[in-house]
Design a protein around this motif. Structure first.
Motif, PDB file in Angstrom:
ATOM      1  N   LEU A 121       0.821  -1.211   0.000  1.00 48.60           N
ATOM      2  CA  LEU A 121       0.000   0.000   0.000  1.00 48.60           C
ATOM      3  C   LEU A 121       0.854   1.260   0.000  1.00 48.60           C
ATOM      4  O   LEU A 121       0.440   2.297  -0.509  1.00 48.60           O
ATOM      5  CB  LEU A 121      -0.945   0.010   1.211  1.00 48.60           C
ATOM      6  N   PHE A 122       2.050   1.170   0.575  1.00 52.39           N
ATOM      7  CA  PHE A 122       2.966   2.309   0.531  1.00 52.39           C
ATOM      8  C   PHE A 122       3.680   2.404  -0.820  1.00 52.39           C
ATOM      9  O   PHE A 122       3.929   3.486  -1.330  1.00 52.39           O
ATOM     10  CB  PHE A 122       4.028   2.210   1.631  1.00 52.39           C
ATOM     11  N   TYR A 123       4.005   1.259  -1.413  1.00 55.18           N
ATOM     12  CA  TYR A 123       4.849   1.252  -2.606  1.00 55.18           C
ATOM     13  C   TYR A 123       4.083   1.452  -3.914  1.00 55.18           C
ATOM     14  O   TYR A 123       4.575   2.127  -4.825  1.00 55.18           O
ATOM     15  CB  TYR A 123       5.659  -0.044  -2.663  1.00 55.18           C
ATOM     16  N   LEU A 124       2.877   0.914  -4.017  1.00 56.04           N
ATOM     17  CA  LEU A 124       2.146   1.009  -5.284  1.00 56.04           C
ATOM     18  C   LEU A 124       1.863   2.457  -5.692  1.00 56.04           C
ATOM     19  O   LEU A 124       2.116   2.825  -6.849  1.00 56.04           O
ATOM     20  CB  LEU A 124       0.860   0.183  -5.236  1.00 56.04           C
ATOM     21  N   PRO A 125       1.393   3.318  -4.788  1.00 53.84           N
ATOM     22  CA  PRO A 125       1.205   4.714  -5.202  1.00 53.84           C
ATOM     23  C   PRO A 125       2.528   5.385  -5.591  1.00 53.84           C
ATOM     24  O   PRO A 125       2.552   6.250  -6.467  1.00 53.84           O
ATOM     25  CB  PRO A 125       0.599   5.395  -3.967  1.00 53.84           C
ATOM     26  N   ARG A 126       3.617   4.988  -4.973  1.00 56.17           N
ATOM     27  CA  ARG A 126       4.933   5.533  -5.347  1.00 56.17           C
ATOM     28  C   ARG A 126       5.278   5.088  -6.765  1.00 56.17           C
ATOM     29  O   ARG A 126       5.807   5.874  -7.558  1.00 56.17           O
ATOM     30  CB  ARG A 126       5.984   5.061  -4.340  1.00 56.17           C
TER      31      ARG A 126
ATOM     32  N   PHE B 168      -8.694   1.865   0.139  1.00 56.14           N
ATOM     33  CA  PHE B 168      -7.507   2.370  -0.537  1.00 56.14           C
ATOM     34  C   PHE B 168      -6.891   1.297  -1.439  1.00 56.14           C
ATOM     35  O   PHE B 168      -6.447   1.592  -2.554  1.00 56.14           O
ATOM     36  CB  PHE B 168      -6.478   2.863   0.486  1.00 56.14           C
ATOM     37  N   HIS B 169      -6.882   0.064  -0.975  1.00 57.28           N
ATOM     38  CA  HIS B 169      -6.392  -1.050  -1.794  1.00 57.28           C
ATOM     39  C   HIS B 169      -7.201  -1.136  -3.089  1.00 57.28           C
ATOM     40  O   HIS B 169      -6.622  -1.257  -4.175  1.00 57.28           O
ATOM     41  CB  HIS B 169      -6.521  -2.354  -0.990  1.00 57.28           C
TER      42      HIS B 169
ATOM     43  N   ARG C 281      -7.994  -0.073  -8.936  1.00 58.60           N
ATOM     44  CA  ARG C 281      -8.721   0.633 -10.007  1.00 58.60           C
ATOM     45  C   ARG C 281      -7.792   1.569 -10.777  1.00 58.60           C
ATOM     46  O   ARG C 281      -7.838   1.646 -12.007  1.00 58.60           O
ATOM     47  CB  ARG C 281      -9.888   1.419  -9.413  1.00 58.60           C
ATOM     48  N   ARG C 282      -6.941   2.291 -10.052  1.00 61.06           N
ATOM     49  CA  ARG C 282      -5.991   3.200 -10.713  1.00 61.06           C
ATOM     50  C   ARG C 282      -5.038   2.405 -11.610  1.00 61.06           C
ATOM     51  O   ARG C 282      -4.697   2.867 -12.703  1.00 61.06           O
ATOM     52  CB  ARG C 282      -5.192   4.010  -9.696  1.00 61.06           C
ATOM     53  N   ARG C 283      -4.618   1.226 -11.180  1.00 52.40           N
ATOM     54  CA  ARG C 283      -3.738   0.401 -12.013  1.00 52.40           C
ATOM     55  C   ARG C 283      -4.454   0.002 -13.298  1.00 52.40           C
ATOM     56  O   ARG C 283      -3.891   0.064 -14.382  1.00 52.40           O
ATOM     57  CB  ARG C 283      -3.273  -0.845 -11.249  1.00 52.40           C
ATOM     58  N   ARG C 284      -5.714  -0.376 -13.164  1.00 53.73           N
ATOM     59  CA  ARG C 284      -6.499  -0.748 -14.339  1.00 53.73           C
ATOM     60  C   ARG C 284      -6.630   0.439 -15.294  1.00 53.73           C
ATOM     61  O   ARG C 284      -6.542   0.293 -16.522  1.00 53.73           O
ATOM     62  CB  ARG C 284      -7.881  -1.246 -13.907  1.00 53.73           C
ATOM     63  N   ILE C 285      -6.829   1.627 -14.744  1.00 52.69           N
ATOM     64  CA  ILE C 285      -6.935   2.834 -15.569  1.00 52.69           C
ATOM     65  C   ILE C 285      -5.625   3.084 -16.308  1.00 52.69           C
ATOM     66  O   ILE C 285      -5.628   3.473 -17.483  1.00 52.69           O
ATOM     67  CB  ILE C 285      -7.365   4.047 -14.708  1.00 52.69           C
ATOM     68  N   PHE C 286      -4.499   2.854 -15.643  1.00 54.78           N
ATOM     69  CA  PHE C 286      -3.197   2.981 -16.314  1.00 54.78           C
ATOM     70  C   PHE C 286      -3.107   2.024 -17.499  1.00 54.78           C
ATOM     71  O   PHE C 286      -2.661   2.403 -18.578  1.00 54.78           O
ATOM     72  CB  PHE C 286      -2.042   2.673 -15.346  1.00 54.78           C
TER      73      PHE C 286
ATOM     74  N   ARG D 216       1.093  11.305  -4.765  1.00 56.15           N
ATOM     75  CA  ARG D 216       1.845  11.565  -3.530  1.00 56.15           C
ATOM     76  C   ARG D 216       0.892  11.868  -2.374  1.00 56.15           C
ATOM     77  O   ARG D 216       1.095  11.408  -1.254  1.00 56.15           O
ATOM     78  CB  ARG D 216       2.807  12.737  -3.712  1.00 56.15           C
ATOM     79  N   MET D 217      -0.123  12.655  -2.654  1.00 54.03           N
ATOM     80  CA  MET D 217      -1.106  12.986  -1.611  1.00 54.03           C
ATOM     81  C   MET D 217      -1.874  11.734  -1.179  1.00 54.03           C
ATOM     82  O   MET D 217      -2.070  11.504   0.015  1.00 54.03           O
ATOM     83  CB  MET D 217      -2.060  14.069  -2.104  1.00 54.03           C
ATOM     84  N   MET D 218      -2.278  10.922  -2.134  1.00 57.73           N
ATOM     85  CA  MET D 218      -3.009   9.702  -1.797  1.00 57.73           C
ATOM     86  C   MET D 218      -2.129   8.699  -1.052  1.00 57.73           C
ATOM     87  O   MET D 218      -2.641   7.869  -0.306  1.00 57.73           O
ATOM     88  CB  MET D 218      -3.596   9.057  -3.065  1.00 57.73           C
ATOM     89  N   ASN D 219      -0.835   8.816  -1.235  1.00 55.69           N
ATOM     90  CA  ASN D 219       0.089   7.909  -0.560  1.00 55.69           C
ATOM     91  C   ASN D 219       0.063   8.102   0.960  1.00 55.69           C
ATOM     92  O   ASN D 219       0.569   7.267   1.699  1.00 55.69           O
ATOM     93  CB  ASN D 219       1.510   8.117  -1.102  1.00 55.69           C
ATOM     94  N   GLU D 220      -0.539   9.188   1.438  1.00 57.17           N
ATOM     95  CA  GLU D 220      -0.641   9.431   2.884  1.00 57.17           C
ATOM     96  C   GLU D 220      -1.817   8.685   3.505  1.00 57.17           C
ATOM     97  O   GLU D 220      -1.858   8.508   4.722  1.00 57.17           O
ATOM     98  CB  GLU D 220      -0.764  10.934   3.156  1.00 57.17           C
TER      99      GLU D 220
END
Length: 145
Positions: free
Chosen positions: A24-29, A100-101, A106-111, A124-128
């Motif tokens: 959860l910390f690494y994927l948004p990064r 959040f997971h 969903r964001r990965r699928r959008i990518f 970066r903001m969502m990573n918090e």
């Protein structure tokens, strides 16, 4: 029977949570790097592979194991005082982490569909979010307010 296995269940739960939180910390990064450093189709494909493997191989199994072992512990009679606030605040934190997971998935699928519109700053903001959920959960369980 679960009472006899409590310490083993708890140990597996802690390991699963650590693995899940790492993802959860690494994927948004990775999403930040994907947006800001992906200068072509080849690099974008590399990021998509990394993101997909992190989610599918580490994060999803870790989340499932954390949920299953957590539910196993909750079902042990006398382990939790349901009249206290802490089990409910932990549950709220857990729902937030699970949301959040799913948001990350969903964001990965959008990518992969080529439809990302968020910036590195957004990610970066969502990573918090997992940090806030972790603080809530740890304080709930340790302090038991």
């Amino acid at each position: 029977m679960l009472s006899d296995l409590y310490l083993w269940i708890k140990a597996v739960h802690i390991m699963a949570v650590i693995s899940w939180m790492a993802g959860l910390f690494y994927l948004p990064r990775l999403f930040v790097y994907h947006v800001e450093r992906s200068d072509g189709a080849a690099m974008g494909a590399v990021f998509q592979t990394m993101e997909e493997k992190l989610l599918r191989v580490i994060m999803n199994p870790a989340m499932i194991v954390a949920w299953v072992t957590g539910l196993m512990m909750v079902s042990i009679p006398g382990l939790i005082t349901w009249s206290s606030i802490w089990p409910w605040s932990k549950f709220i934190g857990l729902i937030g982490m699970t949301w959040f997971h799913m948001w990350c998935a969903r964001r990965r699928r959008i990518f992969t569909e080529g439809g990302n519109t968020l910036t590195g700053r957004n990610y970066r903001m969502m990573n918090e979010v997992p940090t806030v959920m972790m603080v809530l959960i740890v304080l709930s369980v340790v302090v038991k307010f």
